[in-house]
Enzyme design. Sequence first.
Site, PDB file in Angstrom:
ATOM      1  N   GLY A   1       1.165  -1.389   0.331  1.00 41.55           N
ATOM      2  CA  GLY A   1      -0.037  -0.323   0.111  1.00 41.55           C
ATOM      3  C   GLY A   1       1.202   0.831  -0.124  1.00 41.55           C
ATOM      4  O   GLY A   1       2.110   1.227  -0.389  1.00 41.55           O
TER       5      GLY A   1
ATOM      6  N   ASP B   1      -8.598  -0.290   1.229  1.00 44.39           N
ATOM      7  CA  ASP B   1      -8.836   0.802   1.909  1.00 44.39           C
ATOM      8  C   ASP B   1      -8.394   2.117  -0.165  1.00 44.39           C
ATOM      9  O   ASP B   1     -10.003   2.921  -0.627  1.00 44.39           O
ATOM     10  CB  ASP B   1      -7.942   2.021   2.079  1.00 44.39           C
TER      11      ASP B   1
ATOM     12  N   GLN C   1     -12.397  -7.626   7.707  1.00 40.84           N
ATOM     13  CA  GLN C   1     -12.497  -7.696   6.088  1.00 40.84           C
ATOM     14  C   GLN C   1     -10.926  -7.489   5.401  1.00 40.84           C
ATOM     15  O   GLN C   1     -11.196  -7.158   4.113  1.00 40.84           O
ATOM     16  CB  GLN C   1     -12.237  -6.162   6.630  1.00 40.84           C
TER      17      GLN C   1
ATOM     18  N   ARG D   1     -27.452  -0.863  18.230  1.00 45.06           N
ATOM     19  CA  ARG D   1     -26.415  -0.780  18.594  1.00 45.06           C
ATOM     20  C   ARG D   1     -25.241  -0.888  17.494  1.00 45.06           C
ATOM     21  O   ARG D   1     -25.402  -0.821  16.310  1.00 45.06           O
ATOM     22  CB  ARG D   1     -26.347  -2.423  18.332  1.00 45.06           C
TER      23      ARG D   1
ATOM     24  N   THR E   1      -4.986  -3.302  -1.352  1.00 42.47           N
ATOM     25  CA  THR E   1      -4.835  -2.537   0.417  1.00 42.47           C
ATOM     26  C   THR E   1      -6.896  -2.510   0.068  1.00 42.47           C
ATOM     27  O   THR E   1      -6.840  -2.011  -0.983  1.00 42.47           O
ATOM     28  CB  THR E   1      -4.830  -0.924   0.059  1.00 42.47           C
TER      29      THR E   1
ATOM     30  N   HIS F   1     -11.115  -6.991  11.907  1.00 42.93           N
ATOM     31  CA  HIS F   1      -9.900  -7.583  10.547  1.00 42.93           C
ATOM     32  C   HIS F   1     -10.957  -9.198   9.695  1.00 42.93           C
ATOM     33  O   HIS F   1      -9.601  -9.169   8.830  1.00 42.93           O
ATOM     34  CB  HIS F   1      -8.878  -8.252  11.224  1.00 42.93           C
TER      35      HIS F   1
ATOM     36  N   GLY G   1       1.784   3.711   2.350  1.00 42.59           N
ATOM     37  CA  GLY G   1       2.557   3.093   3.486  1.00 42.59           C
ATOM     38  C   GLY G   1       4.522   2.482   2.890  1.00 42.59           C
ATOM     39  O   GLY G   1       5.556   2.851   3.530  1.00 42.59           O
ATOM     40  N   SER G   2       4.022   1.118   3.032  1.00 40.14           N
ATOM     41  CA  SER G   2       5.177   0.003   3.210  1.00 40.14           C
ATOM     42  C   SER G   2       5.967   0.523   0.955  1.00 40.14           C
ATOM     43  O   SER G   2       6.664   0.697   1.486  1.00 40.14           O
ATOM     44  CB  SER G   2       4.383  -1.231   3.016  1.00 40.14           C
TER      45      SER G   2
ATOM     46  N   ARG H   1      -8.463   4.357   7.405  1.00 42.08           N
ATOM     47  CA  ARG H   1      -8.440   5.714   8.407  1.00 42.08           C
ATOM     48  C   ARG H   1      -8.408   6.853   7.734  1.00 42.08           C
ATOM     49  O   ARG H   1      -8.681   8.121   8.156  1.00 42.08           O
ATOM     50  CB  ARG H   1      -6.885   5.393   8.700  1.00 42.08           C
TER      51      ARG H   1
END
Length: 399
Positions: A119, A145, A298, A290, A143, A296, A121-122, A189
């Site tokens: 992704g 995202d 996902q 509720r 990713t 995870h 970042g890496s 995020r």
Amino acid sequence: MNKRIGILTSGGDCPGLNAIIRAVVKCACQKGWEVYGIPYGTDGFLKLEQGQCCSEDLKLQEHGYDLPGILHGIDILQFLSGSILGSLSRGNPSDPAIAKMIIQGYQNLQLDALIAVGGDGSLDIIYDLAEQGQWNLVAIPKTIDNDVPFTERSIGFRTAVDTVTSALYDLTFTAASHDRTIVVEVMGRNAGHLALHAGIAGGADIILIPELTPQIDSELITNICLRIAQLRLSGRKFALIVIAEGVKNQAGAKEKYIGDYLAQNINEMSHKLCLSDKPEFYDLDKLETRSTVLGHIQRSGTPSSYDRLLAATFAKKAIDLIAEEKYNQLVVWQSGTVQSQSLDKVIPHIKQCHQLGVCPSPVNKDGFLVQTARSLGIYLGNQESEVRSQKSGVRSQES
């Protein structure tokens, strides 16, 4: 000319990583190349340098994952989630000692090129290492995202959308059975692609994403209650809310579980509004909200056919780029086809966004998908037109 290439997966796992590994090995073996799987991202190069493994331990074979017995020859790798190579995001080149060991480990393998699957970042980290070590790098985006810039799709996103959509389908029935409002927190995020896609496909009534709703406030909670009241006046006593984890609380800070926070605020506000004696809120004292966090799960599940196809085409493109010795490229999906983009353009954009604390590839606030959600009557935040429309809807129900 025969080549020795490496492949690693870095960052968070997602469905489709094994499909990429499989396709890279198959395409490379067709050319007579050797492929080496680097375990746990750049940590694998550290292990090589430290003598914890050798190059022969890492060599991948086209039929290296056969099952024994009568199932011998069955190829199941593309159906498996996770990564057989492991996936970590370590080895930050800001530590010169670690960077030196990683680069030496790469040199020990005598690779002609490296395929890095990661992704934003890496890939940022690996790009810096590649520059220091003068690696021939080709990157593949992955990713859930879907926030890697310059590509419309990343490996794992479609499967994650299917997973969340399926969960929303199931939760709809339990919400309806108990006349409840259920808040579903999903990953994301900085980007709301997953929440927006799955929310529309899963029939959500309200979708909250960082791009449109950076943080929760009292006006937002009031309008959510107004939307729920509108539904209840129409005869539907349940509602489904999808919220991306990147939405912040009323203080503008990150909540560990923003779904729980939102559900609590809705419960409190709904009972408070009942005391206002406004007719549109009379039924909200019965409202029960509720929350559930999909977490995870996902990242797991059998990769969808789309992600497997995307993995195959991305792998083929990566091998083609290496064969042409066209390095320092990110494989991308643009306008219905596989292309490539220079990492010298991609990474500076990612770095700038990281420094500013913004998403490298956010949801388009005015895009067609956002417009579609609004046209379907899905509440996306405190847009004035949406609020007016909802109030008008409540008045028409009263009349």
